[in-house]
Design an enzyme around this catalytic site. Structure first.
Site: not given
Ligand SMILES: NC(=O)c1ccc[n+]([C@@H]2O[C@H](COP(=O)([O-])OP(=O)(O)OC[C@H]3O[C@@H](n4cnc5c(N)ncnc54)[C@H](O)[C@@H]3O)[C@@H](O)[C@H]2O)c1
Length: 262
Positions: A19, A38, A62-63, A155, A159, A190
Site C-alpha cells: 500500500m 525502504d 531501516d526505520v 503486532y 499498532k 497486498t
Molecule cells: N496488508 C494488510 O492487510 C495490512 C492491514 C493493516 C495494516 N497493514 C500495515 O500497513 C503497512 C504496509 O503493509 P503492506 O502489506 O502494504 O506492506 P509490506 O508488509 O509489504 O511492507 C512494506 C515495506 O516495508 C519495508 N520494511 C520492512 N521493515 C522495514 C524497516 N525496518 N525499515 C524500512 N522499511 C522496512 C519492506 O521491505 C516492504 O517493502 C504495514 O505497517 C502493515 O502492518 C497492512
C-alpha cells in the site's frame, strides 16, 4: 489538470511494496515529488523508476536506525528543496500466541512498527518545525490497533501504540501547524498477503463475511485516504484514527492464523 499535491514533497517509509508503493505512485500522479525509503532498496528503486527520476528518489532506510531516518528526511531537502508530508508504513509480521512468542520476536515487531514510527515522527517533525510551514504526518496502524487478534499480541500492541503515538504527536505539533493522523486498514490485498489468499478462497470468504461492505481492501483504497490526509483538503484534521476496512471494525475478523504463517 492540477494535482492536489502540486508543489509538495513527500517521504514514504516502506514505500517499496504494497500500500505504501501504491501511495507513492498516487502522490506522484497528484503532483508530489517523492522520496521512497525502504530497507529493501531494490524495491524502492523500482518504485522510483516507475515514477520517473525527475519526481522520485529512492533511498535505503531501516526505520529502526535514527541516522538512517534522519538521512531519508534530509534527502527530501537536498534533492527537492523542501519537505511537506510523510507516510510511515513499514511492514513486519511476527505471529505467535503469548506462550509461543519469544521476547526477541516481540521486540522485532515492536521495534519495526512502533519504535520505527516514533523515530520517523521525531525526525520528520524536526524538519517540518525548522521549515515553519506546517505539514502532515501519517502513520499506518491497523484494524488490529483497536481489535484484538488471537496469536498476534506483538503486532496488535505495536499498532495500538502507533494510534496513541499519533495522538500525542498531534497535541505536541499542532502549535507548529503540523498535523499527525493514523490510518487503520483492515485486510488489504497486498503483494505481501498474496500467498495468504492464493488458492484458498475460504480465507478471503471468511474476511468478506466479517466485512459489511463485502470485499477485502485494495492498496488504492489506502492510497486515496493517505492522499486526502496529505493534502490541504484535510487541513483541520489531526490526531485522528482513520479506519479504512469496509466496516470490519463493527464485526470481528476471523482467526485463521495458519493462513498467515510465513
Ligand atoms: N496488508 C494488510 O492487510 C495490512 C492491514 C493493516 C495494516 N497493514 C500495515 O500497513 C503497512 C504496509 O503493509 P503492506 O502489506 O502494504 O506492506 P509490506 O508488509 O509489504 O511492507 C512494506 C515495506 O516495508 C519495508 N520494511 C520492512 N521493515 C522495514 C524497516 N525496518 N525499515 C524500512 N522499511 C522496512 C519492506 O521491505 C516492504 O517493502 C504495514 O505497517 C502493515 O502492518 C497492512
Amino acid at each position: 489538470m492540477p494535482g492536489v499535491l502540486d508543489g509538495k514533497v513527500a517521504v514514504i517509509a516502506g514505500g517499496g511494496f504494497g500500500m505504501m508503493r501504491r501511495t507513492a505512485l498516487l502522490y506522484a500522479q497528484e503532483g508530489a515529488r517523492v522520496v521512497v525509503g525502504d530497507i529493501d532498496v531494490s524495491r524502492a528503486e523500482a518504485v522510483a523508476a516507475e515514477i520517473g527520476p525527475a519526481l522520485a528518489e529512492a533511498i535505503h532506510v531501516d526505520v529502526r536506525d535514527e541516522e538512517g531516518v534522519r538521512s531519508m528526511v534530509d534527502r527530501a531537502f537536498t534533492r527537492f528543496g523542501r519537505f511537506d508530508t510523510a507516510v510511515n508504513g513499514v511492514g513486519s509480521r511476527g505471529l505467535g500466541s503469548i506462550q509461543d512468542c519469544s521476547v526477541s520476536r516481540w521486540q522485532r515487531v515492536i521495534d519495526s512498527h512502533l519504535t520505527g514510527a516514533f523515530i520517523c515522527v521525531k525526525y520528520e517533525s524536526a524538519r517540518l518545525i525548522k521549515q515553519a510551514e506546517g505539514g502532515s504526518i501519517i502513520n499506518i496502524s491497523s484494524l488490529n490497533g483497536v481489535q484484538a487478534g488471537e496469536g498476534n499480541a506483538a503486532y496488535c500492541a505495536a499498532k495500538a501504540g502507533i494510534i496513541m503515538l499519533s495522538k500525542v504527536a498531534a497535541l505536541e505539533l499542532g502549535p507548529h501547524g503540523i498535523r499527525v493522523n493514523s490510518i487503520a486498514p483492515g485486510i488489504i490485498r497486498t503483494e505481501n498477503l498474496a500467498p495468504v489468499f492464493s488458492g484458498r478462497p475460504e480465507v478471503e470468504e471468511a474476511f468478506i463475511a466479517s466485512t459489511p461492505l463485502g470485499r477485502v481492501g485494495e492498496t488504492i483504497d489506502v492510497a486515496q485516504l493517505a492522499l486526502f490526509l496529505a493534502s490541504d483538503g484535510s487541513s483541520w484534521i489531526t490526531g485522528q484514527t482513520h479506519h479504512i476496512d469496509g466496516g470490519a471494525t463493527l464485526k470481528k475478523y476471523p482467526s485463521n492464523l495458519e493462513a498467515f504463517a510465513p
